[in-house]
Motif scaffolding. Structure first.
Motif, PDB file in Angstrom:
ATOM      1  N   ILE A  76      26.677 -30.459 -13.320  1.00  0.00           N
ATOM      2  CA  ILE A  76      25.577 -31.076 -12.927  1.00  0.00           C
ATOM      3  C   ILE A  76      25.925 -32.467 -12.196  1.00  0.00           C
ATOM      4  CG2 ILE A  76      23.610 -32.361 -13.910  1.00  0.00           C
ATOM      5  CD1 ILE A  76      23.555 -29.454 -14.504  1.00  0.00           C
ATOM      6  N   MET A  77      25.294 -32.544 -10.839  1.00  0.00           N
ATOM      7  CA  MET A  77      25.376 -33.837 -10.267  1.00  0.00           C
ATOM      8  C   MET A  77      24.021 -34.515 -10.145  1.00  0.00           C
ATOM      9  SD  MET A  77      26.640 -34.081  -6.029  1.00  0.00           S
ATOM     10  CE  MET A  77      28.529 -34.157  -6.356  1.00  0.00           C
ATOM     11  N   GLY A  78      23.839 -35.320 -10.894  1.00  0.00           N
ATOM     12  CA  GLY A  78      22.836 -36.137 -10.554  1.00  0.00           C
ATOM     13  C   GLY A  78      22.745 -37.092 -10.193  1.00  0.00           C
ATOM     14  N   GLY A  79      21.514 -37.851  -9.686  1.00  0.00           N
ATOM     15  CA  GLY A  79      21.600 -39.051  -8.660  1.00  0.00           C
ATOM     16  C   GLY A  79      20.156 -39.314  -8.256  1.00  0.00           C
ATOM     17  N   THR A  80      20.154 -40.236  -7.536  1.00  0.00           N
ATOM     18  CA  THR A  80      18.836 -40.694  -7.037  1.00  0.00           C
ATOM     19  C   THR A  80      18.469 -39.987  -5.648  1.00  0.00           C
ATOM     20  OG1 THR A  80      19.287 -43.008  -7.722  1.00  0.00           O
ATOM     21  CG2 THR A  80      17.430 -42.623  -6.155  1.00  0.00           C
ATOM     22  N   PHE A 121      27.992 -26.819 -19.434  1.00  0.00           N
ATOM     23  CA  PHE A 121      27.634 -27.749 -18.494  1.00  0.00           C
ATOM     24  C   PHE A 121      28.669 -28.700 -18.456  1.00  0.00           C
ATOM     25  CE2 PHE A 121      23.479 -25.621 -19.218  1.00  0.00           C
ATOM     26  CZ  PHE A 121      22.964 -25.207 -17.816  1.00  0.00           C
ATOM     27  N   ALA A 122      28.926 -29.239 -17.284  1.00  0.00           N
ATOM     28  CA  ALA A 122      29.708 -30.688 -17.011  1.00  0.00           C
ATOM     29  C   ALA A 122      29.048 -31.448 -16.333  1.00  0.00           C
ATOM     30  CB  ALA A 122      31.273 -30.230 -16.517  1.00  0.00           C
ATOM     31  N   ILE A 123      29.149 -32.587 -16.811  1.00  0.00           N
ATOM     32  CA  ILE A 123      28.640 -33.796 -15.907  1.00  0.00           C
ATOM     33  C   ILE A 123      29.648 -34.284 -14.959  1.00  0.00           C
ATOM     34  CG2 ILE A 123      27.516 -36.133 -15.968  1.00  0.00           C
ATOM     35  CD1 ILE A 123      26.583 -35.524 -19.065  1.00  0.00           C
ATOM     36  N   LEU A 124      29.142 -34.361 -13.692  1.00  0.00           N
ATOM     37  CA  LEU A 124      30.078 -34.765 -12.553  1.00  0.00           C
ATOM     38  C   LEU A 124      29.762 -36.450 -12.343  1.00  0.00           C
ATOM     39  CD1 LEU A 124      29.343 -31.460 -10.392  1.00  0.00           C
ATOM     40  CD2 LEU A 124      30.872 -31.934 -12.076  1.00  0.00           C
ATOM     41  N   LEU A 125      30.922 -36.813 -12.413  1.00  0.00           N
ATOM     42  CA  LEU A 125      30.714 -38.523 -12.328  1.00  0.00           C
ATOM     43  C   LEU A 125      31.777 -38.911 -11.383  1.00  0.00           C
ATOM     44  CD1 LEU A 125      30.602 -40.173 -15.844  1.00  0.00           C
ATOM     45  CD2 LEU A 125      28.591 -40.054 -13.862  1.00  0.00           C
ATOM     46  N   GLY A 126      31.292 -39.673 -10.357  1.00  0.00           N
ATOM     47  CA  GLY A 126      32.292 -40.439  -9.616  1.00  0.00           C
ATOM     48  C   GLY A 126      33.188 -41.689 -10.601  1.00  0.00           C
ATOM     49  N   SER A 127      33.972 -41.886 -10.212  1.00  0.00           N
ATOM     50  CA  SER A 127      34.979 -42.960 -11.113  1.00  0.00           C
ATOM     51  C   SER A 127      34.267 -44.236 -11.167  1.00  0.00           C
ATOM     52  CB  SER A 127      36.378 -43.091 -10.532  1.00  0.00           C
ATOM     53  OG  SER A 127      36.436 -43.158  -9.319  1.00  0.00           O
ATOM     54  N   ASP A 133      27.485 -43.571 -26.793  1.00  0.00           N
ATOM     55  CA  ASP A 133      28.386 -42.955 -27.768  1.00  0.00           C
ATOM     56  C   ASP A 133      28.359 -41.596 -27.955  1.00  0.00           C
ATOM     57  OD1 ASP A 133      29.974 -45.227 -28.226  1.00  0.00           O
ATOM     58  OD2 ASP A 133      28.527 -45.805 -29.634  1.00  0.00           O
ATOM     59  N   VAL A 134      27.012 -41.194 -28.199  1.00  0.00           N
ATOM     60  CA  VAL A 134      26.580 -39.633 -28.611  1.00  0.00           C
ATOM     61  C   VAL A 134      26.942 -38.706 -27.121  1.00  0.00           C
ATOM     62  CG1 VAL A 134      24.511 -38.295 -29.116  1.00  0.00           C
ATOM     63  CG2 VAL A 134      24.603 -40.408 -29.974  1.00  0.00           C
ATOM     64  N   LEU A 135      26.491 -39.305 -26.174  1.00  0.00           N
ATOM     65  CA  LEU A 135      26.722 -38.364 -24.838  1.00  0.00           C
ATOM     66  C   LEU A 135      28.287 -38.333 -24.536  1.00  0.00           C
ATOM     67  CD1 LEU A 135      25.713 -37.526 -22.406  1.00  0.00           C
ATOM     68  CD2 LEU A 135      26.193 -39.623 -21.337  1.00  0.00           C
ATOM     69  N   LEU A 136      29.298 -39.099 -24.936  1.00  0.00           N
ATOM     70  CA  LEU A 136      30.521 -39.003 -24.761  1.00  0.00           C
ATOM     71  C   LEU A 136      31.076 -38.061 -26.005  1.00  0.00           C
ATOM     72  CD1 LEU A 136      31.452 -42.816 -24.314  1.00  0.00           C
ATOM     73  CD2 LEU A 136      32.079 -40.805 -22.571  1.00  0.00           C
ATOM     74  N   ARG A 137      30.499 -37.808 -27.007  1.00  0.00           N
ATOM     75  CA  ARG A 137      30.843 -37.085 -28.075  1.00  0.00           C
ATOM     76  C   ARG A 137      30.261 -35.551 -27.697  1.00  0.00           C
ATOM     77  NH1 ARG A 137      28.930 -40.504 -32.102  1.00  0.00           N
ATOM     78  NH2 ARG A 137      26.984 -39.268 -32.221  1.00  0.00           N
ATOM     79  N   GLU A 138      29.178 -35.549 -27.074  1.00  0.00           N
ATOM     80  CA  GLU A 138      28.646 -34.262 -26.975  1.00  0.00           C
ATOM     81  C   GLU A 138      28.867 -33.537 -25.687  1.00  0.00           C
ATOM     82  OE1 GLU A 138      24.470 -34.278 -27.899  1.00  0.00           O
ATOM     83  OE2 GLU A 138      24.589 -34.987 -30.085  1.00  0.00           O
ATOM     84  N   ALA A 139      29.106 -34.323 -24.625  1.00  0.00           N
ATOM     85  CA  ALA A 139      29.057 -33.864 -23.220  1.00  0.00           C
ATOM     86  C   ALA A 139      30.468 -33.401 -23.001  1.00  0.00           C
ATOM     87  CB  ALA A 139      28.124 -34.526 -22.135  1.00  0.00           C
ATOM     88  N   ARG A 140      30.669 -32.480 -21.573  1.00  0.00           N
ATOM     89  CA  ARG A 140      31.967 -32.451 -21.176  1.00  0.00           C
ATOM     90  C   ARG A 140      31.741 -33.237 -19.629  1.00  0.00           C
ATOM     91  NH1 ARG A 140      33.748 -26.357 -20.950  1.00  0.00           N
ATOM     92  NH2 ARG A 140      32.420 -26.169 -22.443  1.00  0.00           N
ATOM     93  N   PHE A 141      33.024 -33.532 -19.076  1.00  0.00           N
ATOM     94  CA  PHE A 141      32.776 -34.145 -17.740  1.00  0.00           C
ATOM     95  C   PHE A 141      33.899 -34.029 -16.799  1.00  0.00           C
ATOM     96  CE2 PHE A 141      31.114 -37.107 -21.194  1.00  0.00           C
ATOM     97  CZ  PHE A 141      29.982 -37.870 -20.512  1.00  0.00           C
ATOM     98  N   VAL A 142      33.405 -33.802 -15.723  1.00  0.00           N
ATOM     99  CA  VAL A 142      34.285 -33.865 -14.513  1.00  0.00           C
ATOM    100  C   VAL A 142      34.534 -35.054 -13.916  1.00  0.00           C
ATOM    101  CG1 VAL A 142      35.137 -32.824 -12.402  1.00  0.00           C
ATOM    102  CG2 VAL A 142      34.385 -31.310 -14.359  1.00  0.00           C
ATOM    103  N   ILE A 143      35.357 -35.917 -13.940  1.00  0.00           N
ATOM    104  CA  ILE A 143      35.414 -37.227 -13.153  1.00  0.00           C
ATOM    105  C   ILE A 143      36.266 -37.259 -11.913  1.00  0.00           C
ATOM    106  CG2 ILE A 143      36.236 -39.770 -13.311  1.00  0.00           C
ATOM    107  CD1 ILE A 143      34.735 -39.015 -15.798  1.00  0.00           C
TER     108      ILE A 143
END
Length: 199
Positions: free
Chosen positions: A7-11, A102-108, A121-131
């Motif tokens: 998931i690549m979110g953004g404006t 799903f994985a949240i795609l996040l720039g560093s 805190d909840v998001l960090l516990r529940e989601a997976r990430f690709v940084i």
């Protein structure tokens, strides 16, 4: 188990070639099935509202990813409306697509701000990430761990994408300068036809 959807979110105000290059590289480097480009309805982290409407931003994303394999436009947050908190989105995705990871795609740069996010805190516990690190910003695994990212659910990848910012495109349009080297042709046409970002 099906492969992971990023998931690549953004404006996406507007979507540009840098977004697309990052999405394509993330699809390949992180081994993702698909990358969904998901414009937010109302971004939680910006003091100024997006210049283009949510509908216009979503239409530009649809045009941009047309015929790009594995890149998918998503109206998920725009359809929900309101402030687009990532925790709400991840929970709704889990309800709507049970069993689909799903994985949240996040720039560093965004990852560094994670503690300021809604229900971090909840998001960090529940989601997976690709940084994704880029040449100008690189986060060490230790820094991510200190921010609260779980190493078991966080993948770190390195991208080399063009350094384009949406504000550069808006600035050029306000001056009447061309943007054809920064956005897909269909997006440039849409901006011209709908007189977006013109001074």
């Amino acid at each position: 188990m099906p492969g992971v959807t990023g998931i690549m979110g953004g404006t996406f105000d507007p979507v540009h070639n840098g977004h697309l290059a990052a999405a394509r590289q993330l699809r390949d480097v992180a081994g993702l099935d698909e990358v969904w480009l998901m414009p937010n309805a109302t971004p939680p982290h910006r003091t100024a509202a997006p210049v283009a409407s949510a509908d216009d931003r979503l239409r530009m994303v649809r045009l941009a990813v047309d015929s790009q394999p594995g890149l998918v436009p998503s109206a998920f947050e725009v359809d929900r409306g309101g402030i687009s908190y990532t925790i709400d989105t991840t929970r709704e995705l889990a309800r709507t697509f049970p069993g689909r990871p799903f994985a949240i795609l996040l720039g560093s740069d965004a990852a560094l701000q994670i503690r300021s996010w809604h229900d971090a805190d909840v998001l960090l516990r529940e989601a997976r990430f690709v940084i994704f690190n880029r040449p100008e910003t690189t986060l060490a695994p230790q820094t991510l761990h200190e921010l609260g990212f779980d190493p078991a659910r966080t993948q770190i990848v390195h991208l080399d994408t063009p350094a384009i910012a949406a504000h550069q495109i808006r600035d050029r349009l306000a001056r009447g300068a061309p943007i054809d080297d920064l956005v897909p042709a269909a997006v440039a046409d849409y901006i011209r036809t709908h007189h977006l970002y013109h001074g």
